[in-house]
Scaffold this motif. Sequence first.
Motif, PDB file in Angstrom:
ATOM      1  N   ARG A 260      -0.614  -0.037  13.607  1.00 58.52           N
ATOM      2  CA  ARG A 260      -0.654  -0.836  12.364  1.00 58.52           C
ATOM      3  C   ARG A 260      -1.530  -0.104  11.364  1.00 58.52           C
ATOM      4  NH1 ARG A 260      -0.868  -6.643  15.193  1.00 58.52           N
ATOM      5  NH2 ARG A 260      -2.861  -5.842  15.832  1.00 58.52           N
ATOM      6  N   ALA A 261      -2.852  -0.399  11.364  1.00 55.76           N
ATOM      7  CA  ALA A 261      -3.735   0.369  10.480  1.00 55.76           C
ATOM      8  C   ALA A 261      -3.704   1.826  10.946  1.00 55.76           C
ATOM      9  CB  ALA A 261      -5.142  -0.177  10.565  1.00 55.76           C
ATOM     10  N   ILE A 262      -3.753   2.747   9.998  1.00 55.31           N
ATOM     11  CA  ILE A 262      -3.784   4.161  10.411  1.00 55.31           C
ATOM     12  C   ILE A 262      -4.868   4.972   9.711  1.00 55.31           C
ATOM     13  CG2 ILE A 262      -1.387   4.394  11.188  1.00 55.31           C
ATOM     14  CD1 ILE A 262      -0.834   5.712   8.400  1.00 55.31           C
ATOM     15  N   CYS A 263      -5.349   4.501   8.538  1.00 57.99           N
ATOM     16  CA  CYS A 263      -6.289   5.329   7.757  1.00 57.99           C
ATOM     17  C   CYS A 263      -7.702   4.765   7.867  1.00 57.99           C
ATOM     18  CB  CYS A 263      -5.894   5.339   6.289  1.00 57.99           C
ATOM     19  SG  CYS A 263      -4.243   5.948   5.986  1.00 57.99           S
TER      20      CYS A 263
ATOM     21  N   ILE B 141       8.216   0.176   7.694  1.00 55.95           N
ATOM     22  CA  ILE B 141       7.284   1.161   8.243  1.00 55.95           C
ATOM     23  C   ILE B 141       8.021   1.876   9.359  1.00 55.95           C
ATOM     24  CG2 ILE B 141       5.165   1.458   9.573  1.00 55.95           C
ATOM     25  CD1 ILE B 141       3.896  -0.664   7.952  1.00 55.95           C
TER      26      ILE B 141
ATOM     27  N   ARG C 193      -2.041  12.902   1.871  1.00 54.53           N
ATOM     28  CA  ARG C 193      -1.309  11.656   1.586  1.00 54.53           C
ATOM     29  C   ARG C 193      -0.328  11.953   0.457  1.00 54.53           C
ATOM     30  NH1 ARG C 193      -1.724   7.267  -2.271  1.00 54.53           N
ATOM     31  NH2 ARG C 193      -1.620   5.217  -1.282  1.00 54.53           N
TER      32      ARG C 193
ATOM     33  N   LEU D  29       5.754   6.428   1.012  1.00 52.28           N
ATOM     34  CA  LEU D  29       4.418   6.960   1.338  1.00 52.28           C
ATOM     35  C   LEU D  29       4.508   7.698   2.670  1.00 52.28           C
ATOM     36  CD1 LEU D  29       1.282   7.039   0.999  1.00 52.28           C
ATOM     37  CD2 LEU D  29       1.211   4.781   2.037  1.00 52.28           C
TER      38      LEU D  29
ATOM     39  N   HIS E  14       2.199   9.808   5.708  1.00 54.15           N
ATOM     40  CA  HIS E  14       0.905  10.168   6.301  1.00 54.15           C
ATOM     41  C   HIS E  14       1.134  10.811   7.655  1.00 54.15           C
ATOM     42  CE1 HIS E  14      -2.474   8.485   4.040  1.00 54.15           C
ATOM     43  NE2 HIS E  14      -1.756   7.402   3.779  1.00 54.15           N
TER      44      HIS E  14
ATOM     45  N   ARG F  35       3.795   8.623   9.682  1.00 50.46           N
ATOM     46  CA  ARG F  35       4.047   7.272   9.159  1.00 50.46           C
ATOM     47  C   ARG F  35       4.773   7.399   7.830  1.00 50.46           C
ATOM     48  NH1 ARG F  35       1.404   2.317   9.369  1.00 50.46           N
ATOM     49  NH2 ARG F  35       1.816   2.722  11.556  1.00 50.46           N
TER      50      ARG F  35
ATOM     51  N   ASP G   4       6.334   4.887   4.894  1.00 53.40           N
ATOM     52  CA  ASP G   4       6.517   3.536   4.353  1.00 53.40           C
ATOM     53  C   ASP G   4       7.594   3.610   3.284  1.00 53.40           C
ATOM     54  OD1 ASP G   4       3.338   3.473   5.019  1.00 53.40           O
ATOM     55  OD2 ASP G   4       4.195   1.459   5.102  1.00 53.40           O
TER      56      ASP G   4
ATOM     57  N   PRO H 271      -1.320  -2.844   2.656  1.00 53.01           N
ATOM     58  CA  PRO H 271      -1.829  -1.577   3.217  1.00 53.01           C
ATOM     59  C   PRO H 271      -2.238  -0.558   2.163  1.00 53.01           C
ATOM     60  CG  PRO H 271       0.348  -2.101   4.096  1.00 53.01           C
ATOM     61  CD  PRO H 271       0.073  -3.074   3.003  1.00 53.01           C
ATOM     62  N   PHE H 272      -1.694  -0.673   0.928  1.00 51.04           N
ATOM     63  CA  PHE H 272      -1.926   0.392  -0.058  1.00 51.04           C
ATOM     64  C   PHE H 272      -3.394   0.419  -0.481  1.00 51.04           C
ATOM     65  CE2 PHE H 272       2.501  -0.823  -0.206  1.00 51.04           C
ATOM     66  CZ  PHE H 272       3.032   0.379   0.230  1.00 51.04           C
ATOM     67  N   GLY H 273      -4.056   1.531  -0.179  1.00 57.01           N
ATOM     68  CA  GLY H 273      -5.483   1.654  -0.403  1.00 57.01           C
ATOM     69  C   GLY H 273      -6.252   1.597   0.909  1.00 57.01           C
ATOM     70  N   ALA H 274      -5.568   1.249   1.984  1.00 58.02           N
ATOM     71  CA  ALA H 274      -6.172   1.225   3.327  1.00 58.02           C
ATOM     72  C   ALA H 274      -7.465   0.406   3.342  1.00 58.02           C
ATOM     73  CB  ALA H 274      -6.442   2.660   3.799  1.00 58.02           C
TER      74      ALA H 274
ATOM     75  N   LEU I  11      -7.953   4.264  -2.723  1.00 60.81           N
ATOM     76  CA  LEU I  11      -8.322   4.270  -1.300  1.00 60.81           C
ATOM     77  C   LEU I  11      -9.715   3.721  -1.047  1.00 60.81           C
ATOM     78  CD1 LEU I  11      -6.126   7.207  -0.952  1.00 60.81           C
ATOM     79  CD2 LEU I  11      -6.171   5.498   0.844  1.00 60.81           C
TER      80      LEU I  11
HETATM   81  O1  LIG Z   1      -2.409   5.470   2.058  1.00 56.00           O
HETATM   82  C1  LIG Z   1      -2.524   4.264   1.939  1.00 56.00           C
HETATM   83  O2  LIG Z   1      -2.704   3.720   0.853  1.00 56.00           O
HETATM   84  C2  LIG Z   1      -2.464   3.361   3.155  1.00 56.00           C
HETATM   85  C3  LIG Z   1      -1.551   3.838   4.224  1.00 56.00           C
HETATM   86  C4  LIG Z   1      -1.161   2.777   5.214  1.00 56.00           C
HETATM   87  C5  LIG Z   1      -2.105   2.029   5.881  1.00 56.00           C
HETATM   88  C6  LIG Z   1      -1.696   1.068   6.810  1.00 56.00           C
HETATM   89  C7  LIG Z   1      -0.373   0.859   7.067  1.00 56.00           C
HETATM   90  C8  LIG Z   1       0.560   1.636   6.404  1.00 56.00           C
HETATM   91  O3  LIG Z   1       1.851   1.447   6.693  1.00 56.00           O
HETATM   92  C9  LIG Z   1       0.171   2.597   5.480  1.00 56.00           C
END
Ligand SMILES: O=C(O)CCc1cccc(O)c1
Length: 579
Positions: A65-68, A209, A222, A237, A239, A247, A249, A316-319, A407
């Motif tokens: 789920r969370a990655i950053c 995702i 990123r 997005l 990553h 990942r 998105d 999620p955007f901005g983690a 971020l």
């Molecule tokens: O780069 C980002 O803004 C957040 C990346 C992120 C974090 C958690 C889940 C996800 O699908 C993308």
Amino acid sequence: MPKTYKNPVYPYRRPPELDLNETRHCPVVIIGAGPSGLAAAIDLAQQGIESVVLDDNNTVSVGSRAICFAKRTLEILDRLGCAQPMVDKGVTWQHGRVFFQEREVYDFNLLPEEGHRMPAFINLQQYYFEEYLVDRADALSDRIDLRWKHKVVEIDSRPERSEVLVTTEDGDYRLTCDYLLVADGANSKIRDMLGLESKGQIFQDHFLIADVVMKADFPTERWFWFDPPFHPGQSVLLHKQPDNVWRIDFQLGWDADPEEEKKEENIRPRVQAMLGEDVEFELEWASVYTFRCRKMDDFIHNRVFFMGDAAHQVSPFGARGANGALQSTENLAWKLARVLRGQAPTALLETYDIERQHGAAENILNSTRATDFITPKSHISRVFRDTTLELAESYPFARSLVNSGRLSKPCRYDGSPLNGEVGEGFPLELRPGSPAKDAPVHLAGRDAWLLNQLGDRFVLLLDGRVDSARAETLKSELEPLLARRDDLDLVTVGPTPHALTELPRSTQLEDAENLIGERYGLAAGAGYLIRPDQHVTARWNQVTAKAVDEALECALGTHLAIPRRETPRDNQGDRHATA
Ligand SMILES: O=C(O)CCc1cccc(O)c1
């Protein structure tokens, strides 16, 4: 199910309470062994507080789920003794690129300066993150009683204590506690049981995702595309994560059918269009999400404290989700430890709500703005968005308006009632409420880091480059203070005259690359008081023991000792159960 990762199965243990005739009382019970619950238990254990952690499952996050994970989070985890395996396994990054249609419009660097132990960010699947936290919690098992497959089904919240009814395969038992910490996630059952709400917005958009395994030569950066040719009209997005997992998105729009979009036969063409027809990949994990930005009006109800996604949630955007959660956890842990040890009034705990409402509001604001930029709500907003992106390629002013997610940065507790003196001529960036900054130091002739000398306790960071007369005066003032305040350590930046090196609980550092001087604006005799969560609480051009003593009282909330306003229902101490 991911193919590169096998979820561990943690053992269920029969609770000793089933063989006792009376209800056991604990200082702290924590519901949820995810990032927030585990970090809270570890932080409390390091500060001498025992807890029982209850989780209804027996493994870590299923699927990533969370990655950053941001620099500040890693600094917190370093204090908790578990950052290193995360940094070793994680993918380190600090650069990002933003594309509009077929062109790159700008790039950014999240940590353009040297002299920090932790990187700007690591990417790491949430299951690894949780696994390392479980390992650390297990290493502290004398203080952390981690119970898998123990599900809370009833809660009785009262002003003086909480009680939970826990169900297991061997039967039910009750625990009472002084403080109940709730970290059971965005769809918190405990929040529902108490009839409480998390309020905010659901964004009218769907995102796919897709975690894919491939050998690719994208740099570890990123990358964010607005309206790219391979996914027109939407955003994407990318990553990199460990194990060659990437990942992606994909924004899908509000009309998308989540069930259809989740099917592998529909995901593959999207990924293939992005990567090119000849790139081979395997689909590791996929899900379709709708995002919410919301928070509870109050994170504290009687002696129940809400943390993590149960308390506040962002897109999620901005983690900012997991990173904000870890900042909440560390904010609570040091305060709770001091209240339970009788070193601070219970009023100190109110500042968990004050400071973290501020943090949550900041994260929600940033997250909402990013989501609004990514999904314009009207034709005119889209025109503004696309024009901004056009201009960003050539005009720097337009870049600051582009928002693909700001971020995560650590929250600064401006206006906190715990803040003391601001001092004169110091850098604004380190005003009271700010997280302390790292710098390389020499400690007993060896290379070390400043932040590793701070945390868990109050620290007076003193510029010890004073003459011997001033050193004698400081010694005679600080000696009784250190004797009386056993929660205070002294860290001097030297070379320090001999008199100051004789003080108890004192460490002498050398400013290896002059970065402490630069970042903190120190001069002989000046100093900072740093809280146990490594946030600045006061600073002075010339330190005196009296000023430090008063700032400590303020940081412990002694002046706040006013009773909390309770809702009538909170006072009745209702019993709440699952439906
Ligand atoms: O780069 C980002 O803004 C957040 C990346 C992120 C974090 C958690 C889940 C996800 O699908 C993308």
